[in-house]
Design a protein around this motif. Sequence first.
Motif, short mmCIF file in Angstrom:
data_model
loop_
_atom_site.label_atom_id
_atom_site.label_comp_id
_atom_site.label_asym_id
_atom_site.label_seq_id
_atom_site.Cartn_x
_atom_site.Cartn_y
_atom_site.Cartn_z
N GLY A 284 57.31 39.44 47.67
CA GLY A 284 57.68 38.31 46.84
C GLY A 284 56.69 37.87 45.80
O GLY A 284 57.00 36.98 45.00
N GLN A 285 55.48 38.42 45.76
CA GLN A 285 54.49 37.97 44.78
C GLN A 285 53.54 39.11 44.44
O GLN A 285 53.39 40.05 45.20
CB GLN A 285 53.71 36.76 45.31
N ILE A 286 52.92 39.00 43.27
CA ILE A 286 52.00 40.02 42.78
C ILE A 286 50.73 39.31 42.32
O ILE A 286 50.79 38.34 41.56
CB ILE A 286 52.60 40.83 41.62
N THR A 287 49.59 39.79 42.78
CA THR A 287 48.29 39.28 42.38
C THR A 287 47.50 40.41 41.74
O THR A 287 47.50 41.53 42.24
CB THR A 287 47.52 38.73 43.59
N GLY A 288 46.84 40.12 40.62
CA GLY A 288 46.12 41.16 39.91
C GLY A 288 44.89 40.63 39.20
O GLY A 288 44.57 39.44 39.26
N PRO A 289 44.18 41.49 38.49
CA PRO A 289 42.91 41.10 37.86
C PRO A 289 43.06 40.39 36.52
O PRO A 289 42.05 39.98 35.95
CB PRO A 289 42.21 42.45 37.67
N TYR A 290 44.26 40.26 35.99
CA TYR A 290 44.43 39.65 34.68
C TYR A 290 45.71 38.82 34.67
O TYR A 290 46.57 38.93 35.56
CB TYR A 290 44.50 40.72 33.58
N ARG A 291 45.82 37.97 33.66
CA ARG A 291 47.01 37.14 33.50
C ARG A 291 48.01 37.83 32.58
O ARG A 291 47.63 38.63 31.72
CB ARG A 291 46.62 35.77 32.91
N THR A 292 49.27 37.51 32.77
CA THR A 292 50.34 38.04 31.92
C THR A 292 51.23 36.88 31.47
O THR A 292 51.18 35.79 32.04
CB THR A 292 51.19 39.09 32.65
N LEU A 293 52.04 37.15 30.47
CA LEU A 293 52.91 36.12 29.92
C LEU A 293 54.29 36.13 30.57
O LEU A 293 55.15 35.33 30.19
CB LEU A 293 53.05 36.34 28.41
N THR A 294 54.51 36.97 31.55
CA THR A 294 55.84 37.09 32.14
C THR A 294 56.34 35.76 32.70
O THR A 294 57.46 35.33 32.43
CB THR A 294 55.83 38.15 33.25
N GLN A 295 55.53 35.08 33.50
CA GLN A 295 55.90 33.76 34.02
C GLN A 295 54.83 32.71 33.73
O GLN A 295 54.98 31.56 34.13
CB GLN A 295 56.11 33.85 35.54
N ASP A 296 53.78 33.08 33.04
CA ASP A 296 52.65 32.19 32.78
C ASP A 296 52.61 31.83 31.31
O ASP A 296 51.91 32.45 30.51
CB ASP A 296 51.35 32.89 33.22
N ILE A 297 53.37 30.80 30.92
CA ILE A 297 53.41 30.44 29.50
C ILE A 297 52.10 29.79 29.06
O ILE A 297 51.78 29.80 27.87
CB ILE A 297 54.60 29.51 29.20
N SER A 298 51.33 29.26 29.99
CA SER A 298 50.02 28.71 29.62
C SER A 298 49.12 29.80 29.04
O SER A 298 48.26 29.51 28.20
CB SER A 298 49.35 28.08 30.84
N PHE A 299 49.31 31.04 29.47
CA PHE A 299 48.52 32.14 28.95
C PHE A 299 48.80 32.36 27.47
O PHE A 299 47.89 32.65 26.69
CB PHE A 299 48.81 33.41 29.76
N GLY A 300 50.06 32.24 27.07
CA GLY A 300 50.39 32.36 25.66
C GLY A 300 49.75 31.27 24.82
O GLY A 300 49.24 31.52 23.72
N VAL A 301 49.77 30.04 25.35
CA VAL A 301 49.09 28.94 24.66
C VAL A 301 47.60 29.21 24.56
O VAL A 301 46.97 29.01 23.51
CB VAL A 301 49.37 27.61 25.39
#
Length: 488
Positions: A284-301
């Motif tokens: 149910g979840q994925i953890t990794g070394p970097y952020r993505t914009l798939t569900q993290d809109i704060s990253f785009g900001v």
Amino acid sequence: MRGGAYLQADWRREKLRTNLWLVPAVQALLAVLLFAATTALDRAAYDGRFTLATWVLAGTADGARQILTTIAAAIITVVGLVFSITIVALTLASTQFGPRMLRNFIRDRGTQLALGAFVATFCYTVLVLVVISPGPHGDFVPHLSITVALGLTGVDLAVLIYFINHIATMIQLPQVIAGIATDLARAIEAQGGEDQGAPEHGDFGPDREKLLALVSSRGAAIPTAASGYLQYISHQHLLRIATEADVVIHLPHRPGHFLVQGHPLMVVWPAENAERVARELRRGQITGPYRTLTQDISFGVDQLVEIAIRALSPAVNDTFTALTCIDWLSDCLCRINHSWHPQRVHRDRAGRIRLIAYQADYDRLVQRAFEKIRQCSGAMPAVMIRQLEALGKVMEQTGRPERRAVLLEQGVMIWRLCESTVPEAADRADVRRRYEALRAGALTPDQPASTTRASAARTMVAPAQRKPYSTARRSRPRTSTWRGSAGS
């Protein structure tokens, strides 16, 4: 073993797109299939089963080898050139735009298709060169395949011209900023919408507040298996796990938060079923070394803000790039609709709440979009004016008083910065006019002007108290603190 979260369409699409090998590999495979088809036709023509068209090239085996060798040598040289240009573009992106921009360049479809076109032509040419051999009726020369190889070479010439133009366009800052803003706008639209409502009839269990209290007091925490950024949450898989185990899952962290191994990842109530949920958690979840914009809109900001503060640094001093970033940030904030809520619930088919998750809070998005740029814009009236104008545009799109208060708070801090850092009275007057326009725009339809002026005056003295950024990661606090963390 990776589970269902890796099979979600949006996450799978993001993973498959962010690489430089998949598209060239697919194009190379298509080249192999094309080689098989044209060679089969050449074999049939060699055996006399049909006659090739008049436009197909003819010649001896030695001439065919010379043509194919020349094409292969030229193509592999161009491949090296294209790869070199790509690496230069990536290096430029890393130094000028920030290392977090590299993924935006790697996932560019134009670059991937150009690389794939040259690799596919090289593979096709080498395969055709190999099949030239002696036969019972003389040397077997695949005339159709050689003609197709020459045609692919002409296509590659057009692709090379397109690629050079594409790279020259892609590394321009306005284009980079617009591309990030477009992806961010799509992510906002994908995550917008209201919570799933409860059925009108039937027993659908405790409400959200009661469940949060039960989770906080009686729930069992499931620790994080590995440190890293929470990249993706498959709400459908977690909902199915919670339904099968008859539990309520509370996710205090949202995608983009950094998780430390051993710290709580989620809380499950009733506690006795937490072990079963933990066994299926990887689905149910994925953890990794970097952020993505798939569900993290704060990253785009954050990406747009990073470009802006780099432009405002003394080493670069590019004010107009910062202004462009502010314009696109205001456009993205205007897309957040009235139903946007940081706390999202997911229900099973019976209407019971099974999953409580979070997305970025509106207050934090506004603070992310304006505060770091403001902190770097001292003694820069142009940036202050553009930020105040952007706040006014965003304020026009929202009628909620609490959101207007957040926007006005940012305007107050910008004006204070202007008073303390801008020595020229005319510049301060320009900023003041924009600030007064923002204060006037903060007036809600049902709020009298005198009340708004008094509220703005109080804000001038002391900005509204904001909630803490992230205090929930240090320990397992009460319910209210968990919610404050997730909204950050």
